[in-house]
Design an enzyme around this catalytic site. Sequence first.
Site, PDB file in Angstrom:
ATOM      1  N   HIS A   1     -18.042 -52.188  22.231  1.00 24.26           N
ATOM      2  CA  HIS A   1     -17.888 -53.472  21.564  1.00 24.26           C
ATOM      3  C   HIS A   1     -19.017 -54.432  21.917  1.00 24.26           C
ATOM      4  O   HIS A   1     -19.736 -54.227  22.874  1.00 24.26           O
ATOM      5  CB  HIS A   1     -16.523 -54.123  21.851  1.00 24.26           C
ATOM      6  CG  HIS A   1     -16.378 -54.689  23.230  1.00 24.26           C
ATOM      7  ND1 HIS A   1     -15.704 -54.036  24.227  1.00 24.26           N
ATOM      8  CD2 HIS A   1     -16.779 -55.863  23.766  1.00 24.26           C
ATOM      9  CE1 HIS A   1     -15.709 -54.771  25.326  1.00 24.26           C
ATOM     10  NE2 HIS A   1     -16.363 -55.885  25.073  1.00 24.26           N
TER      11      HIS A   1
ATOM     12  N   HIS B   1     -28.939 -59.638  17.196  1.00 24.32           N
ATOM     13  CA  HIS B   1     -28.071 -59.499  16.034  1.00 24.32           C
ATOM     14  C   HIS B   1     -27.366 -58.140  16.060  1.00 24.32           C
ATOM     15  O   HIS B   1     -27.799 -57.234  16.747  1.00 24.32           O
ATOM     16  CB  HIS B   1     -28.861 -59.635  14.730  1.00 24.32           C
ATOM     17  CG  HIS B   1     -29.912 -58.588  14.562  1.00 24.32           C
ATOM     18  ND1 HIS B   1     -31.199 -58.756  15.021  1.00 24.32           N
ATOM     19  CD2 HIS B   1     -29.868 -57.346  14.015  1.00 24.32           C
ATOM     20  CE1 HIS B   1     -31.897 -57.671  14.755  1.00 24.32           C
ATOM     21  NE2 HIS B   1     -31.106 -56.791  14.146  1.00 24.32           N
TER      22      HIS B   1
ATOM     23  N   GLU C   1     -15.848 -58.155  19.309  1.00 29.12           N
ATOM     24  CA  GLU C   1     -14.898 -58.943  20.095  1.00 29.12           C
ATOM     25  C   GLU C   1     -15.216 -60.419  19.868  1.00 29.12           C
ATOM     26  O   GLU C   1     -16.322 -60.865  20.158  1.00 29.12           O
ATOM     27  CB  GLU C   1     -15.055 -58.590  21.575  1.00 29.12           C
ATOM     28  CG  GLU C   1     -14.237 -59.426  22.515  1.00 29.12           C
ATOM     29  CD  GLU C   1     -14.567 -59.120  23.967  1.00 29.12           C
ATOM     30  OE1 GLU C   1     -14.821 -60.081  24.719  1.00 29.12           O
ATOM     31  OE2 GLU C   1     -14.590 -57.935  24.360  1.00 29.12           O
TER      32      GLU C   1
ATOM     33  N   GLU D   1     -27.490 -58.257  10.483  1.00 32.07           N
ATOM     34  CA  GLU D   1     -28.450 -57.571   9.614  1.00 32.07           C
ATOM     35  C   GLU D   1     -27.715 -56.625   8.670  1.00 32.07           C
ATOM     36  O   GLU D   1     -26.820 -55.897   9.102  1.00 32.07           O
ATOM     37  CB  GLU D   1     -29.446 -56.795  10.467  1.00 32.07           C
ATOM     38  CG  GLU D   1     -30.514 -56.075   9.643  1.00 32.07           C
ATOM     39  CD  GLU D   1     -31.507 -55.329  10.529  1.00 32.07           C
ATOM     40  OE1 GLU D   1     -32.479 -54.811   9.981  1.00 32.07           O
ATOM     41  OE2 GLU D   1     -31.300 -55.263  11.763  1.00 32.07           O
TER      42      GLU D   1
END
Length: 122
Positions: A7, A75, A56, A117
């Site tokens: 995550h 990103h 998260e 992105e």
Amino acid sequence: MKFKMIHENYNVQNLERSMKFYEEALGLLETRRIESEDGSFIIVYLANEESSFELELTWLRDHKEPYNLGECEFHLAFEADDYEAAYQKHKEMGCICFENPEMGIYFISDPDGYWLEILPSK
């Protein structure tokens, strides 16, 4: 030794607004949540059926000011199975913040300013 990415965390100011954005823009839905007994934080995990990786989202009750995201040089990247449809949807949502037609990619910005992105399928 092997490591599996599981995550990425983004701190958000308005949890419901962020959850709505991620569902509409990227099809991510809540998989589980953790709420503190004293109400000081809520953590919500979002995912879709395409991978086991989770985003998260953390909301902190006592953090009132916008988060400092630096120059937005970090990103998450998402591969779109229908790039043109994704582009149209994000254009209509008004969340495209940067386009690079030469590379065939663009970025969207979430309600807290995190960049995401969008890439076409390979």
